[in-house]
Design a protein around this motif. Sequence first.
Motif, short mmCIF file in Angstrom:
data_model
loop_
_atom_site.label_atom_id
_atom_site.label_comp_id
_atom_site.label_asym_id
_atom_site.label_seq_id
_atom_site.Cartn_x
_atom_site.Cartn_y
_atom_site.Cartn_z
N PHE A 114 60.40 5.22 104.11
CA PHE A 114 60.63 6.63 104.42
C PHE A 114 62.04 7.04 104.02
O PHE A 114 62.25 8.12 103.45
N TRP A 115 63.02 6.19 104.30
CA TRP A 115 64.40 6.49 103.93
C TRP A 115 64.53 6.60 102.41
O TRP A 115 65.20 7.50 101.89
N LEU A 116 63.90 5.68 101.70
CA LEU A 116 63.96 5.70 100.23
C LEU A 116 63.30 6.97 99.68
O LEU A 116 63.77 7.55 98.70
N TRP A 117 62.21 7.38 100.29
CA TRP A 117 61.56 8.62 99.84
C TRP A 117 62.48 9.82 100.06
O TRP A 117 62.55 10.72 99.22
N LEU A 118 63.20 9.82 101.17
CA LEU A 118 64.09 10.94 101.48
C LEU A 118 65.30 10.99 100.55
O LEU A 118 65.65 12.06 100.04
N PHE A 119 65.94 9.84 100.32
CA PHE A 119 67.28 9.86 99.73
C PHE A 119 67.43 9.14 98.40
O PHE A 119 68.42 9.37 97.70
N SER A 126 57.68 3.58 95.18
CA SER A 126 56.61 2.80 94.55
C SER A 126 57.10 1.43 94.12
O SER A 126 56.39 0.43 94.25
N ILE A 127 58.34 1.36 93.61
CA ILE A 127 58.92 0.07 93.23
C ILE A 127 59.12 -0.80 94.47
O ILE A 127 58.88 -2.02 94.44
N PHE A 128 59.55 -0.18 95.56
CA PHE A 128 59.70 -0.91 96.82
C PHE A 128 58.36 -1.50 97.26
O PHE A 128 58.29 -2.66 97.68
N LEU A 276 70.12 12.85 85.66
CA LEU A 276 70.04 13.87 84.62
C LEU A 276 69.13 15.03 85.01
O LEU A 276 69.01 16.00 84.26
N GLY A 277 68.48 14.93 86.16
CA GLY A 277 67.61 16.01 86.60
C GLY A 277 66.24 15.99 85.99
O GLY A 277 65.46 16.93 86.16
N VAL A 278 65.91 14.93 85.25
CA VAL A 278 64.62 14.86 84.57
C VAL A 278 63.48 14.65 85.55
O VAL A 278 62.38 15.19 85.39
N SER A 279 63.73 13.86 86.60
CA SER A 279 62.65 13.50 87.53
C SER A 279 62.57 14.41 88.75
O SER A 279 61.80 14.16 89.66
N GLY A 280 63.38 15.47 88.78
CA GLY A 280 63.34 16.37 89.92
C GLY A 280 64.15 15.84 91.08
O GLY A 280 64.94 14.90 90.95
N GLY A 281 63.95 16.43 92.26
CA GLY A 281 64.71 16.04 93.44
C GLY A 281 64.02 14.96 94.25
O GLY A 281 62.84 14.66 94.06
N ASN A 282 64.79 14.35 95.16
CA ASN A 282 64.18 13.38 96.07
C ASN A 282 63.49 14.11 97.21
O ASN A 282 63.42 15.34 97.25
N GLY A 283 62.97 13.35 98.17
CA GLY A 283 62.21 13.95 99.25
C GLY A 283 63.00 14.95 100.06
O GLY A 283 62.50 16.03 100.40
N TRP A 284 64.24 14.62 100.39
CA TRP A 284 65.07 15.53 101.18
C TRP A 284 65.31 16.83 100.42
O TRP A 284 65.22 17.92 100.99
N GLN A 285 65.63 16.72 99.14
CA GLN A 285 65.91 17.91 98.34
C GLN A 285 64.68 18.80 98.22
O GLN A 285 64.80 20.03 98.21
#
Length: 355
Positions: A114-119, A126-128, A276-285
């Motif tokens: 959950f923390w990794l998804w957020l930040f 998925s790698i985790f 670089l902004g290619v993959s979009g934001g993380n969960g928090w963003q």
Amino acid sequence: MTFILIWITTFKNAYRIDASIRPRIRVNYLERADHTLFDITFTGVAIQFMLSVAGYSWMYALTRRSKLSILAALPPFLLNILYLGTHSLCAALDVFTWMSYGVIHFISPFLAAFWLWLFASPGVVSIFAWTFGIQNCLGIITHLSFPTAAPWYGDQYGYPLPTGNYSMPGSAAGLVRVDKVLGTHIYQNAFKASPLVFGAFPSLHGAFSCCCFFFIARYSRRGAFMLGFYVLWQWFSTVYLRHHWRIDLLGGLIYSAFVFSIFYRSLQRMDKAFALGVSGGNGWQRLFEGTRLQHAFDGKPGYEVVMEMSTDDESYDSNRSSVHERRADLEAAWVDDLGVTWKSKDPSVTTKSQG
């Protein structure tokens, strides 16, 4: 998720495997190996030194950071130090170790994910999951092909150790004392009915905590301290409660580090795409997009800026500073990728740096 399901299914159904086709149980092997490796003898110190060099070399090969690599050389010595405190039993230590071994252990992967998804960078969860599942599958394969006895086996059956057989029940070992404190029989009944009794090496309790540490520490220095404490806490607890030898914990660390290494380059690619902004934001963003909280933990990234790094010495310092400002949102404790070219899906966005 595939490997996680394979691991859980295999563990739950291990008792169904016919004992006639299963390998001989090695009840003495781990205890002898543990003393050979960790006792303060010439052989033990030499092996610990070689393991420390191997740990340093592994971390340096991944990160090229010498100070960080020193930490990877410490586990053999830390395990010995923690072992010194496991001989004095008391109710307070029983509860302290139970919190790690019997409670936090089961929720730590979910909290870490959950923390990794957020930040963390998008896709890191998925790698985790892949790392977590594969390390546990490797662990269960080892348990089935190389069955070994935990420290509680000698405590329960005495010395010389009797020959092990697959009909023997499991033991809660030190957790029996916790059951008495809590006034229950939860752990005594659960471990007695364990489908895989002789699976001491490697310790998946140790591997769980190490896997969480590797991922959280990559993205947060504060998280590195917190998860580092959790790893040490888990190591102390497993030995104190007589569920694992020190060598089992070292094995869990090695299994986790091995699988983490396989996916390390994938993590780097995800981090670069995120920077670089290619993959979009993380969960928090994404949760707080358009609000003041969107970049509360990472600083507003300058994804629209295209930088072409120069090779001359005069502009190197300013370019280096710009790169670090551009990637401030990563808060990565381990990432220092200067000297490589970042390529994004957008051909107009390329950042090149000469280290």
